[in-house]
Design a protein around this motif. Sequence first.
Motif, short mmCIF file in Angstrom:
data_model
loop_
_atom_site.label_atom_id
_atom_site.label_comp_id
_atom_site.label_asym_id
_atom_site.label_seq_id
_atom_site.Cartn_x
_atom_site.Cartn_y
_atom_site.Cartn_z
N VAL A 1 0.84 -1.19 0.00
CA VAL A 1 0.00 0.00 0.00
C VAL A 1 0.88 1.25 0.00
N GLN A 2 0.61 2.17 -0.91
CA GLN A 2 1.37 3.41 -0.98
C GLN A 2 1.06 4.29 0.23
N ASP A 3 2.05 5.08 0.64
CA ASP A 3 1.86 5.93 1.82
C ASP A 3 0.64 6.84 1.67
N ARG A 4 0.47 7.43 0.49
CA ARG A 4 -0.64 8.37 0.30
C ARG A 4 -1.99 7.68 0.42
N ASP A 5 -2.06 6.40 0.03
CA ASP A 5 -3.32 5.66 0.12
C ASP A 5 -3.59 5.21 1.56
N GLY A 6 -2.57 4.65 2.20
CA GLY A 6 -2.74 4.21 3.58
C GLY A 6 -3.01 5.36 4.52
N ALA A 7 -2.47 6.53 4.19
CA ALA A 7 -2.67 7.69 5.06
C ALA A 7 -4.13 8.12 5.09
N LYS A 8 -4.87 7.90 4.03
CA LYS A 8 -6.28 8.31 4.01
C LYS A 8 -7.07 7.58 5.09
N THR A 9 -6.90 6.28 5.16
CA THR A 9 -7.58 5.49 6.20
C THR A 9 -7.12 5.92 7.59
N THR A 10 -5.82 6.13 7.74
CA THR A 10 -5.26 6.48 9.04
C THR A 10 -5.72 7.85 9.50
N LEU A 11 -5.69 8.83 8.59
CA LEU A 11 -6.11 10.18 8.96
C LEU A 11 -7.61 10.24 9.22
N LEU A 12 -8.38 9.44 8.50
CA LEU A 12 -9.82 9.39 8.77
C LEU A 12 -10.07 8.82 10.17
N SER A 13 -9.34 7.78 10.54
CA SER A 13 -9.47 7.22 11.89
C SER A 13 -9.11 8.27 12.94
N PHE B 1 4.20 11.74 1.85
CA PHE B 1 2.76 12.00 1.94
C PHE B 1 2.35 13.26 1.17
N ALA B 2 3.27 13.81 0.41
CA ALA B 2 2.98 15.05 -0.32
C ALA B 2 2.10 14.75 -1.53
N GLY B 3 1.67 15.83 -2.19
CA GLY B 3 0.87 15.67 -3.41
C GLY B 3 -0.61 15.82 -3.16
N ALA B 4 -1.41 15.02 -3.86
CA ALA B 4 -2.86 15.16 -3.81
C ALA B 4 -3.43 14.88 -2.42
N LEU B 5 -2.69 14.14 -1.59
CA LEU B 5 -3.18 13.84 -0.25
C LEU B 5 -3.38 15.11 0.57
N VAL B 6 -2.52 16.09 0.36
CA VAL B 6 -2.63 17.34 1.12
C VAL B 6 -3.96 18.02 0.85
N TRP C 1 -6.67 16.53 -0.42
CA TRP C 1 -7.74 15.63 0.04
C TRP C 1 -7.99 15.78 1.53
N THR C 2 -6.90 15.87 2.29
CA THR C 2 -7.03 15.98 3.74
C THR C 2 -7.73 17.28 4.12
N MET D 1 -5.24 20.24 8.15
CA MET D 1 -4.07 20.68 7.40
C MET D 1 -2.96 19.64 7.54
N LEU D 2 -2.47 19.17 6.40
CA LEU D 2 -1.33 18.25 6.36
C LEU D 2 -0.11 19.05 5.95
N HIS D 3 0.80 19.25 6.89
CA HIS D 3 1.99 20.07 6.65
C HIS D 3 3.18 19.17 6.36
N ILE D 4 3.76 19.31 5.18
CA ILE D 4 4.89 18.48 4.77
C ILE D 4 6.19 19.08 5.28
N VAL D 5 6.91 18.30 6.08
CA VAL D 5 8.21 18.73 6.62
C VAL D 5 9.29 18.11 5.75
N ARG D 6 10.00 18.92 5.02
CA ARG D 6 10.99 18.43 4.07
C ARG D 6 12.40 18.54 4.63
N LYS D 7 13.31 17.77 4.02
CA LYS D 7 14.72 17.87 4.39
C LYS D 7 15.27 19.24 4.01
N ALA D 8 16.28 19.65 4.73
CA ALA D 8 16.93 20.91 4.40
C ALA D 8 17.58 20.82 3.02
#
Length: 276
Positions: free
Chosen positions: A155-167, A183-188, A190-191, A198-205
Amino acid sequence: MSRDRRYPSDLTDAQWALIEPLLPSPNPGGRPEKHPRRDIVDAIVYVVRTGCAWRQLPFDFPPWQTVTGYFVRWEQAKVTDQILAALRRRVRAQQGRAEEPSAGIIDSQSVKGADTVGRDSRGYDANKKINGRKRFIVTDTLGLLLVVCVMAASVQDRDGAKTTLLSMYLVTPVRFVYADAGFAGALVEWTQRILRTMLHIVRKAPGQVGFAVIARRWVVERSLAWLTSHRRLARDYERHPATSEAMIRWAAISGMARRLTRGQPATRQQKLTLGH
Protein backbone atom coordinates in the motif's frame (compact mmCIF):
# COMPACT_ATOMS: atom_id res chain seq x y z
CA MET A 1 -4.00 -14.64 44.81
CA SER A 2 -1.91 -12.99 42.10
CA ARG A 3 1.59 -14.17 41.21
CA ASP A 4 4.60 -12.41 42.57
CA ARG A 5 6.21 -10.15 40.00
CA ARG A 6 8.63 -12.51 38.25
CA TYR A 7 9.29 -11.06 34.81
CA PRO A 8 10.68 -7.66 33.79
CA SER A 9 7.57 -7.11 31.66
CA ASP A 10 5.17 -7.56 34.60
CA LEU A 11 3.26 -4.50 35.72
CA THR A 12 4.34 -2.84 38.94
CA ASP A 13 1.72 -2.12 41.58
CA ALA A 14 1.65 1.52 40.48
CA GLN A 15 1.20 0.60 36.81
CA TRP A 16 -1.58 -1.87 37.62
CA ALA A 17 -3.33 0.82 39.66
CA LEU A 18 -3.48 2.91 36.48
CA ILE A 19 -4.82 0.16 34.23
CA GLU A 20 -7.17 -1.82 36.49
CA PRO A 21 -9.92 0.84 36.71
CA LEU A 22 -9.95 1.14 32.91
CA LEU A 23 -10.82 -2.52 32.31
CA PRO A 24 -14.49 -3.43 31.81
CA SER A 25 -16.40 -4.73 34.83
CA PRO A 26 -17.10 -8.48 34.99
CA ASN A 27 -20.51 -9.55 33.72
CA PRO A 28 -23.02 -9.20 36.59
CA GLY A 29 -24.49 -12.48 37.74
CA GLY A 30 -21.86 -14.54 35.96
CA ARG A 31 -19.40 -16.97 37.46
CA PRO A 32 -16.50 -15.42 39.38
CA GLU A 33 -13.44 -14.99 37.21
CA LYS A 34 -11.01 -17.84 37.82
CA HIS A 35 -7.80 -15.92 37.14
CA PRO A 36 -6.78 -12.46 38.41
CA ARG A 37 -7.00 -9.85 35.71
CA ARG A 38 -3.55 -8.58 36.57
CA ASP A 39 -2.17 -11.97 35.54
CA ILE A 40 -4.09 -11.76 32.27
CA VAL A 41 -2.68 -8.32 31.46
CA ASP A 42 0.83 -9.38 32.51
CA ALA A 43 0.56 -12.35 30.15
CA ILE A 44 -0.50 -10.17 27.21
CA VAL A 45 2.31 -7.70 27.84
CA TYR A 46 4.76 -10.63 28.20
CA VAL A 47 3.84 -11.88 24.73
CA VAL A 48 4.18 -8.40 23.23
CA ARG A 49 7.49 -7.72 24.94
CA THR A 50 9.22 -11.09 24.49
CA GLY A 51 7.70 -12.13 21.16
CA CYS A 52 6.78 -15.63 22.30
CA ALA A 53 3.81 -17.49 20.83
CA TRP A 54 0.62 -17.64 22.91
CA ARG A 55 1.09 -21.39 23.38
CA GLN A 56 4.57 -20.79 24.80
CA LEU A 57 3.45 -18.65 27.74
CA PRO A 58 5.20 -19.79 30.95
CA PHE A 59 3.09 -22.09 33.09
CA ASP A 60 2.80 -19.61 35.97
CA PHE A 61 0.54 -17.48 33.77
CA PRO A 62 -3.11 -18.42 33.24
CA PRO A 63 -3.70 -20.93 30.39
CA TRP A 64 -2.97 -19.41 27.01
CA GLN A 65 -6.53 -20.13 25.84
CA THR A 66 -7.84 -18.01 28.71
CA VAL A 67 -5.42 -15.17 27.95
CA THR A 68 -6.30 -15.07 24.25
CA GLY A 69 -9.99 -15.19 25.15
CA TYR A 70 -9.65 -12.01 27.18
CA PHE A 71 -7.44 -10.47 24.48
CA VAL A 72 -10.12 -11.02 21.83
CA ARG A 73 -13.07 -9.94 24.01
CA TRP A 74 -11.34 -6.77 25.10
CA GLU A 75 -10.50 -5.89 21.51
CA GLN A 76 -14.10 -6.42 20.46
CA ALA A 77 -15.10 -4.00 23.23
CA LYS A 78 -12.38 -1.49 22.10
CA VAL A 79 -10.79 -1.65 25.55
CA THR A 80 -7.25 -0.89 24.33
CA ASP A 81 -8.50 2.24 22.52
CA GLN A 82 -10.08 3.45 25.76
CA ILE A 83 -7.04 2.67 27.92
CA LEU A 84 -4.73 4.30 25.37
CA ALA A 85 -6.78 7.52 25.35
CA ALA A 86 -7.04 7.68 29.15
CA LEU A 87 -3.32 7.13 29.75
CA ARG A 88 -2.39 9.56 26.99
CA ARG A 89 -4.45 12.29 28.65
CA ARG A 90 -2.69 11.62 31.94
CA VAL A 91 0.79 11.71 30.39
CA ARG A 92 0.01 14.97 28.63
CA ALA A 93 -1.31 16.51 31.85
CA GLN A 94 1.81 15.32 33.67
CA GLN A 95 3.89 17.12 31.02
CA GLY A 96 1.91 20.33 31.45
CA ARG A 97 0.03 19.96 28.16
CA ALA A 98 -3.67 20.13 27.41
CA GLU A 99 -5.26 16.70 27.81
CA GLU A 100 -6.29 16.55 24.15
CA PRO A 101 -3.73 17.32 21.42
CA SER A 102 -4.34 19.75 18.58
CA ALA A 103 -1.46 18.57 16.35
CA GLY A 104 -0.18 15.17 15.29
CA ILE A 105 2.56 13.53 13.24
CA ILE A 106 2.04 10.70 10.76
CA ASP A 107 4.55 8.15 9.51
CA SER A 108 4.70 4.59 8.21
CA GLN A 109 6.93 1.60 8.83
CA SER A 110 7.26 -1.53 6.70
CA VAL A 111 8.08 -4.77 8.54
CA LYS A 112 8.69 -8.29 7.33
CA GLY A 113 5.76 -10.67 7.60
CA ALA A 114 6.15 -14.12 9.11
CA ASP A 115 4.65 -17.15 7.39
CA THR A 116 1.60 -16.75 9.65
CA VAL A 117 0.64 -13.56 7.78
CA GLY A 118 -2.00 -14.37 5.18
CA ARG A 119 -1.51 -13.57 1.50
CA ASP A 120 -4.66 -11.46 1.53
CA SER A 121 -3.10 -8.90 3.88
CA ARG A 122 0.58 -8.87 2.94
CA GLY A 123 2.46 -7.27 0.07
CA TYR A 124 5.84 -6.12 -1.19
CA ASP A 125 7.21 -2.67 -0.46
CA ALA A 126 9.43 -2.10 -3.51
CA ASN A 127 11.04 0.97 -1.92
CA LYS A 128 12.12 -0.75 1.29
CA LYS A 129 12.50 -4.20 -0.33
CA ILE A 130 10.27 -5.73 2.35
CA ASN A 131 7.61 -8.42 1.96
CA GLY A 132 5.09 -8.08 4.75
CA ARG A 133 2.96 -5.34 6.22
CA LYS A 134 3.05 -1.59 6.66
CA ARG A 135 2.14 0.21 9.88
CA PHE A 136 0.73 3.71 9.74
CA ILE A 137 0.70 5.61 13.01
CA VAL A 138 -0.23 9.09 14.13
CA THR A 139 1.25 10.39 17.38
CA ASP A 140 0.87 13.66 19.24
CA THR A 141 3.87 15.99 19.45
CA LEU A 142 5.11 14.11 22.53
CA GLY A 143 5.25 10.88 20.52
CA LEU A 144 2.20 9.32 22.22
CA LEU A 145 0.18 7.02 19.99
CA LEU A 146 -3.14 8.37 18.71
CA VAL A 147 -4.13 5.81 16.06
CA VAL A 148 -2.59 2.88 14.22
CA CYS A 149 -3.61 1.18 10.97
CA VAL A 150 -1.90 -1.95 9.61
CA MET A 151 -2.05 -2.84 5.91
CA ALA A 152 -0.17 -4.77 3.26
CA ALA A 153 3.34 -3.37 2.69
CA SER A 154 2.43 -2.78 -0.96
CA VAL A 155 0.00 0.00 0.00
CA GLN A 156 1.37 3.41 -0.98
CA ASP A 157 1.86 5.93 1.82
CA ARG A 158 -0.64 8.37 0.30
CA ASP A 159 -3.32 5.66 0.12
CA GLY A 160 -2.74 4.21 3.58
CA ALA A 161 -2.67 7.69 5.06
CA LYS A 162 -6.28 8.31 4.01
CA THR A 163 -7.58 5.49 6.20
CA THR A 164 -5.26 6.48 9.04
CA LEU A 165 -6.11 10.18 8.96
CA LEU A 166 -9.82 9.39 8.77
CA SER A 167 -9.47 7.22 11.89
CA MET A 168 -7.64 10.07 13.60
CA TYR A 169 -10.34 12.54 12.55
CA LEU A 170 -13.08 10.37 14.07
CA VAL A 171 -11.49 9.84 17.48
CA THR A 172 -9.34 12.92 18.20
CA PRO A 173 -9.62 16.70 17.88
CA VAL A 174 -6.33 16.87 15.92
CA ARG A 175 -6.72 19.03 12.80
CA PHE A 176 -3.06 19.78 12.02
CA VAL A 177 -0.70 16.95 11.05
CA TYR A 178 3.01 16.94 10.18
CA ALA A 179 4.25 14.46 7.57
CA ASP A 180 7.29 13.73 5.44
CA ALA A 181 7.56 14.12 1.68
CA GLY A 182 6.20 10.62 1.09
CA PHE A 183 2.76 12.00 1.94
CA ALA A 184 2.98 15.05 -0.32
CA GLY A 185 0.87 15.67 -3.41
CA ALA A 186 -2.86 15.16 -3.81
CA LEU A 187 -3.18 13.84 -0.25
CA VAL A 188 -2.63 17.34 1.12
CA GLU A 189 -5.61 18.71 -0.79
CA TRP A 190 -7.74 15.63 0.03
CA THR A 191 -7.03 15.98 3.74
CA GLN A 192 -8.01 19.66 3.70
CA ARG A 193 -11.15 19.11 1.61
CA ILE A 194 -12.52 15.94 3.19
CA LEU A 195 -11.24 16.12 6.77
CA ARG A 196 -10.84 19.88 7.20
CA THR A 197 -7.35 19.06 8.44
CA MET A 198 -4.07 20.68 7.40
CA LEU A 199 -1.33 18.25 6.36
CA HIS A 200 1.99 20.07 6.65
CA ILE A 201 4.89 18.48 4.77
CA VAL A 202 8.21 18.73 6.62
CA ARG A 203 10.99 18.43 4.07
CA LYS A 204 14.72 17.87 4.39
CA ALA A 205 16.93 20.91 4.40
CA PRO A 206 18.16 21.88 0.91
CA GLY A 207 21.45 20.15 0.15
CA GLN A 208 21.20 17.75 3.09
CA VAL A 209 23.45 14.72 2.68
CA GLY A 210 23.26 11.75 5.02
CA PHE A 211 21.33 11.50 8.27
CA ALA A 212 20.12 14.56 10.13
CA VAL A 213 17.42 15.06 12.75
CA ILE A 214 14.45 16.74 11.11
CA ALA A 215 12.14 18.90 13.20
CA ARG A 216 8.85 17.24 14.19
CA ARG A 217 9.46 14.08 12.17
CA TRP A 218 11.97 12.67 14.66
CA VAL A 219 9.23 12.38 17.28
CA VAL A 220 7.15 9.84 15.36
CA GLU A 221 10.28 8.04 14.15
CA ARG A 222 11.33 7.63 17.79
CA SER A 223 7.89 6.22 18.59
CA LEU A 224 8.25 3.63 15.83
CA ALA A 225 11.65 2.67 17.26
CA TRP A 226 10.08 2.28 20.72
CA LEU A 227 7.43 -0.03 19.29
CA THR A 228 9.90 -2.28 17.50
CA SER A 229 11.88 -2.73 20.74
CA HIS A 230 9.00 -5.11 21.58
CA ARG A 231 10.00 -8.40 19.98
CA ARG A 232 6.46 -9.30 18.91
CA LEU A 233 6.55 -6.14 16.79
CA ALA A 234 10.03 -6.63 15.32
CA ARG A 235 8.20 -8.32 12.46
CA ASP A 236 4.52 -9.06 11.88
CA TYR A 237 3.35 -12.46 13.10
CA GLU A 238 -0.40 -11.89 13.21
CA ARG A 239 -2.91 -13.59 10.95
CA HIS A 240 -5.15 -10.52 10.86
CA PRO A 241 -4.10 -6.85 10.63
CA ALA A 242 -6.50 -5.96 13.48
CA THR A 243 -4.52 -8.23 15.80
CA SER A 244 -1.33 -6.41 14.80
CA GLU A 245 -2.98 -3.11 15.65
CA ALA A 246 -4.01 -4.47 19.05
CA MET A 247 -0.45 -5.63 19.78
CA ILE A 248 0.85 -2.15 18.94
CA ARG A 249 -1.71 -0.53 21.26
CA TRP A 250 -0.70 -2.86 24.11
CA ALA A 251 2.95 -1.90 23.56
CA ALA A 252 2.01 1.79 23.69
CA ILE A 253 -0.10 1.23 26.82
CA SER A 254 2.81 -0.49 28.55
CA GLY A 255 5.13 2.36 27.60
CA MET A 256 2.78 5.07 28.85
CA ALA A 257 2.18 3.23 32.14
CA ARG A 258 5.95 3.11 32.70
CA ARG A 259 6.25 6.77 31.76
CA LEU A 260 3.57 7.80 34.27
CA THR A 261 5.03 5.83 37.18
CA ARG A 262 8.73 6.23 36.51
CA GLY A 263 8.94 9.58 38.28
CA GLN A 264 12.08 10.54 36.37
CA PRO A 265 13.33 10.64 32.79
CA ALA A 266 14.22 7.34 31.14
CA THR A 267 17.88 6.38 31.24
CA ARG A 268 19.63 4.05 28.84
CA GLN A 269 21.50 1.15 30.39
CA GLN A 270 25.23 1.76 30.31
CA LYS A 271 27.26 -0.47 28.04
CA LEU A 272 29.55 -2.94 29.77
CA THR A 273 33.17 -2.32 28.94
CA LEU A 274 35.86 -4.88 29.64
CA GLY A 275 39.22 -3.86 30.95
CA HIS A 276 42.38 -4.61 29.01
